[in-house]
Design a protein around this motif. Structure first.
Motif, PDB file in Angstrom:
ATOM      1  N   PRO A 171       7.557 -31.269 -19.285  1.00 21.80           N
ATOM      2  CA  PRO A 171       7.860 -30.850 -17.854  1.00 21.80           C
ATOM      3  C   PRO A 171       7.721 -29.533 -17.666  1.00 21.80           C
ATOM      4  CG  PRO A 171       9.791 -31.081 -19.632  1.00 21.80           C
ATOM      5  CD  PRO A 171       8.700 -31.394 -20.130  1.00 21.80           C
ATOM      6  N   THR A 172       6.903 -28.679 -18.919  1.00 22.28           N
ATOM      7  CA  THR A 172       6.513 -27.336 -18.531  1.00 22.28           C
ATOM      8  C   THR A 172       4.664 -27.255 -19.070  1.00 22.28           C
ATOM      9  OG1 THR A 172       6.793 -26.385 -21.447  1.00 22.28           O
ATOM     10  CG2 THR A 172       8.293 -25.995 -19.744  1.00 22.28           C
ATOM     11  N   GLU A 178       7.175 -17.253 -18.074  1.00 22.05           N
ATOM     12  CA  GLU A 178       8.418 -16.918 -18.229  1.00 22.05           C
ATOM     13  C   GLU A 178       8.711 -18.159 -17.076  1.00 22.05           C
ATOM     14  OE1 GLU A 178       9.366 -13.302 -14.577  1.00 22.05           O
ATOM     15  OE2 GLU A 178       8.021 -13.616 -15.416  1.00 22.05           O
ATOM     16  N   THR A 179       8.129 -18.893 -16.486  1.00 25.28           N
ATOM     17  CA  THR A 179       9.105 -20.066 -15.353  1.00 25.28           C
ATOM     18  C   THR A 179       9.284 -21.091 -16.403  1.00 25.28           C
ATOM     19  OG1 THR A 179       7.605 -19.237 -14.008  1.00 25.28           O
ATOM     20  CG2 THR A 179       8.316 -21.666 -13.644  1.00 25.28           C
ATOM     21  N   ALA A 180       8.237 -21.533 -16.928  1.00 27.42           N
ATOM     22  CA  ALA A 180       8.725 -22.407 -18.246  1.00 27.42           C
ATOM     23  C   ALA A 180      10.152 -21.738 -19.120  1.00 27.42           C
ATOM     24  CB  ALA A 180       7.571 -22.588 -19.794  1.00 27.42           C
ATOM     25  N   ALA A 181      10.384 -20.760 -19.648  1.00 25.46           N
ATOM     26  CA  ALA A 181      11.597 -20.559 -20.143  1.00 25.46           C
ATOM     27  C   ALA A 181      12.619 -20.887 -18.715  1.00 25.46           C
ATOM     28  CB  ALA A 181      11.688 -18.730 -20.141  1.00 25.46           C
ATOM     29  N   ILE A 183      13.010 -22.529 -16.691  1.00 24.27           N
ATOM     30  CA  ILE A 183      12.827 -24.452 -16.351  1.00 24.27           C
ATOM     31  C   ILE A 183      13.478 -24.839 -17.418  1.00 24.27           C
ATOM     32  CG2 ILE A 183      11.491 -26.461 -16.153  1.00 24.27           C
ATOM     33  CD1 ILE A 183      12.355 -24.810 -13.536  1.00 24.27           C
ATOM     34  N   LEU A 184      13.439 -24.636 -18.838  1.00 25.82           N
ATOM     35  CA  LEU A 184      14.092 -24.804 -19.494  1.00 25.82           C
ATOM     36  C   LEU A 184      15.925 -24.785 -19.842  1.00 25.82           C
ATOM     37  CD1 LEU A 184      11.348 -24.600 -22.209  1.00 25.82           C
ATOM     38  CD2 LEU A 184      12.090 -26.503 -21.740  1.00 25.82           C
ATOM     39  N   ALA A 185      15.576 -23.179 -19.646  1.00 28.48           N
ATOM     40  CA  ALA A 185      16.919 -23.355 -19.462  1.00 28.48           C
ATOM     41  C   ALA A 185      18.107 -24.203 -18.495  1.00 28.48           C
ATOM     42  CB  ALA A 185      17.467 -21.288 -18.669  1.00 28.48           C
ATOM     43  N   LEU A 186      16.744 -24.197 -17.110  1.00 31.11           N
ATOM     44  CA  LEU A 186      17.659 -25.019 -16.087  1.00 31.11           C
ATOM     45  C   LEU A 186      18.339 -26.979 -17.041  1.00 31.11           C
ATOM     46  CD1 LEU A 186      18.618 -25.893 -13.524  1.00 31.11           C
ATOM     47  CD2 LEU A 186      16.277 -26.441 -12.771  1.00 31.11           C
ATOM     48  N   LEU A 187      16.949 -27.286 -17.365  1.00 28.60           N
ATOM     49  CA  LEU A 187      17.467 -28.358 -18.102  1.00 28.60           C
ATOM     50  C   LEU A 187      18.632 -27.951 -18.847  1.00 28.60           C
ATOM     51  CD1 LEU A 187      13.504 -29.671 -18.837  1.00 28.60           C
ATOM     52  CD2 LEU A 187      15.130 -30.226 -17.802  1.00 28.60           C
ATOM     53  N   ILE A 188      18.275 -27.341 -19.948  1.00 28.13           N
ATOM     54  CA  ILE A 188      19.116 -27.462 -20.550  1.00 28.13           C
ATOM     55  C   ILE A 188      20.760 -27.422 -19.804  1.00 28.13           C
ATOM     56  CG2 ILE A 188      20.294 -26.210 -22.895  1.00 28.13           C
ATOM     57  CD1 ILE A 188      17.174 -26.011 -23.704  1.00 28.13           C
ATOM     58  N   SER A 204       4.846 -28.489 -26.667  1.00 31.52           N
ATOM     59  CA  SER A 204       4.783 -26.731 -26.585  1.00 31.52           C
ATOM     60  C   SER A 204       6.296 -26.642 -27.631  1.00 31.52           C
ATOM     61  CB  SER A 204       5.371 -26.483 -25.260  1.00 31.52           C
ATOM     62  OG  SER A 204       5.876 -24.987 -25.983  1.00 31.52           O
ATOM     63  N   ASP A 205       5.444 -25.374 -29.181  1.00 32.38           N
ATOM     64  CA  ASP A 205       6.308 -24.961 -30.481  1.00 32.38           C
ATOM     65  C   ASP A 205       7.302 -24.492 -29.436  1.00 32.38           C
ATOM     66  OD1 ASP A 205       5.195 -26.460 -31.982  1.00 32.38           O
ATOM     67  OD2 ASP A 205       4.344 -24.551 -32.313  1.00 32.38           O
ATOM     68  N   VAL A 206       7.011 -23.563 -28.219  1.00 36.62           N
ATOM     69  CA  VAL A 206       8.124 -22.833 -28.040  1.00 36.62           C
ATOM     70  C   VAL A 206       9.467 -23.745 -26.833  1.00 36.62           C
ATOM     71  CG1 VAL A 206       8.848 -21.087 -26.035  1.00 36.62           C
ATOM     72  CG2 VAL A 206       6.562 -21.297 -27.745  1.00 36.62           C
ATOM     73  N   ALA A 207       8.753 -24.808 -26.021  1.00 34.43           N
ATOM     74  CA  ALA A 207      10.535 -25.906 -25.856  1.00 34.43           C
ATOM     75  C   ALA A 207      10.524 -26.535 -26.855  1.00 34.43           C
ATOM     76  CB  ALA A 207       8.709 -26.611 -24.228  1.00 34.43           C
ATOM     77  N   ALA A 208       9.734 -27.229 -27.463  1.00 35.93           N
ATOM     78  CA  ALA A 208      10.282 -27.852 -28.935  1.00 35.93           C
ATOM     79  C   ALA A 208      11.504 -26.805 -29.144  1.00 35.93           C
ATOM     80  CB  ALA A 208       9.869 -27.689 -29.814  1.00 35.93           C
ATOM     81  N   ALA A 209      11.287 -26.106 -29.793  1.00 37.16           N
ATOM     82  CA  ALA A 209      12.424 -24.868 -30.255  1.00 37.16           C
ATOM     83  C   ALA A 209      13.522 -24.989 -29.777  1.00 37.16           C
ATOM     84  CB  ALA A 209      12.245 -23.444 -30.590  1.00 37.16           C
TER      85      ALA A 209
END
Length: 225
Positions: A171-172, A178-181, A183-188, A204-209
């Protein structure tokens, strides 16, 4: 003490692709409501195929997929379609945004299919478009958007009907950090608010984290990363 609710259970899943190549065998996994699991692995190992199997868009060679205690194999095509419509939100890697609908109509489509009131559909769509950084774009058409913007529309659409299970395939992948962060916050946030479960396929290791657990898909199944 609150007992976690088992949302998704996969048992002894096996899948081969045309030509007979084995993707995975003996795959097993449990996902609880409110939990986000990231799935990682090499390209071609079958991560997207696994999401399709969980959504009932593909059929395993063997094994069982159960959502809320219901085995997908026990449902006919109409039953599977109804389950997806009500219980699953899917972020496809290829987006699948309908070009002849406005952004608001695309995002609101899952709610419209559930026959929600038009005013509710539009209000929810506008709110989600704003949440993914596309405020004021509700009357635009997909042809006016970049790939990253289309990805954000796809994510908003997956959340529209407040599904019990969100399946997100990279999804990212087309988003800046910045946008990916965001979006991930929104999903969570949506998962936590609705008590839903989520599976996030990512490189993405960042997304997985951001996930509660990280699993790596291999030919012998899922292993803790």
């Amino acid at each position: 003490m609150v007992v976690p609710k088992l949302l998704l259970e996969i048992t002894d899943l096996r899948k081969t692709v045309p030509g007979g190549r084995l993707l995975f065998d003996g795959l097993a996994m449990r996902l609880e409501a409110g939990e986000l699991i990231a799935i990682m692995g090499e390209s071609g190992v079958g991560k997207s195929t696994l999401l399709n199997l969980i959504a009932g868009l593909d059929v395993p060679d063997a094994g069982v997929v159960e959502l809320d205690g219901v085995a997908l194999a026990a449902l006919d095509e109409d039953g599977l379609a109804a389950l997806r419509r009500r219980r699953i939100g899917f972020v496809f890697q290829a987006f699948h945004i309908l070009p002849h609908l406005t952004l608001a109509q695309n995002v609101g489509l899952p709610l419209a299919l559930l026959r929600a009131a038009p005013a509710e559909v539009r209000a929810r769509a506008i709110a989600l478009l704003a949440a993914v950084g596309l405020a004021g774009r509700e009357n635009d058409y997909p042809g006016q958007l970049s790939g990253g913007e289309l990805q954000r529309v796809a994510i908003a659409r997956a959340l529209a009907h407040r599904p019990a299970l969100i399946l997100a395939d990279e999804p990212t992948g087309n988003l800046d950090p910045e946008t990916a962060a965001r979006i991930l916050a929104l999903l969570i946030g949506q998962l936590r608010e609705a008590g839903a479960g989520g599976l996030l396929v990512t490189h993405s290791d960042v997304a997985a984290a951001c996930a509660d657990r990280v699993l790596r898909l291999t030919a012998t199944g899922l292993v803790e990363a």
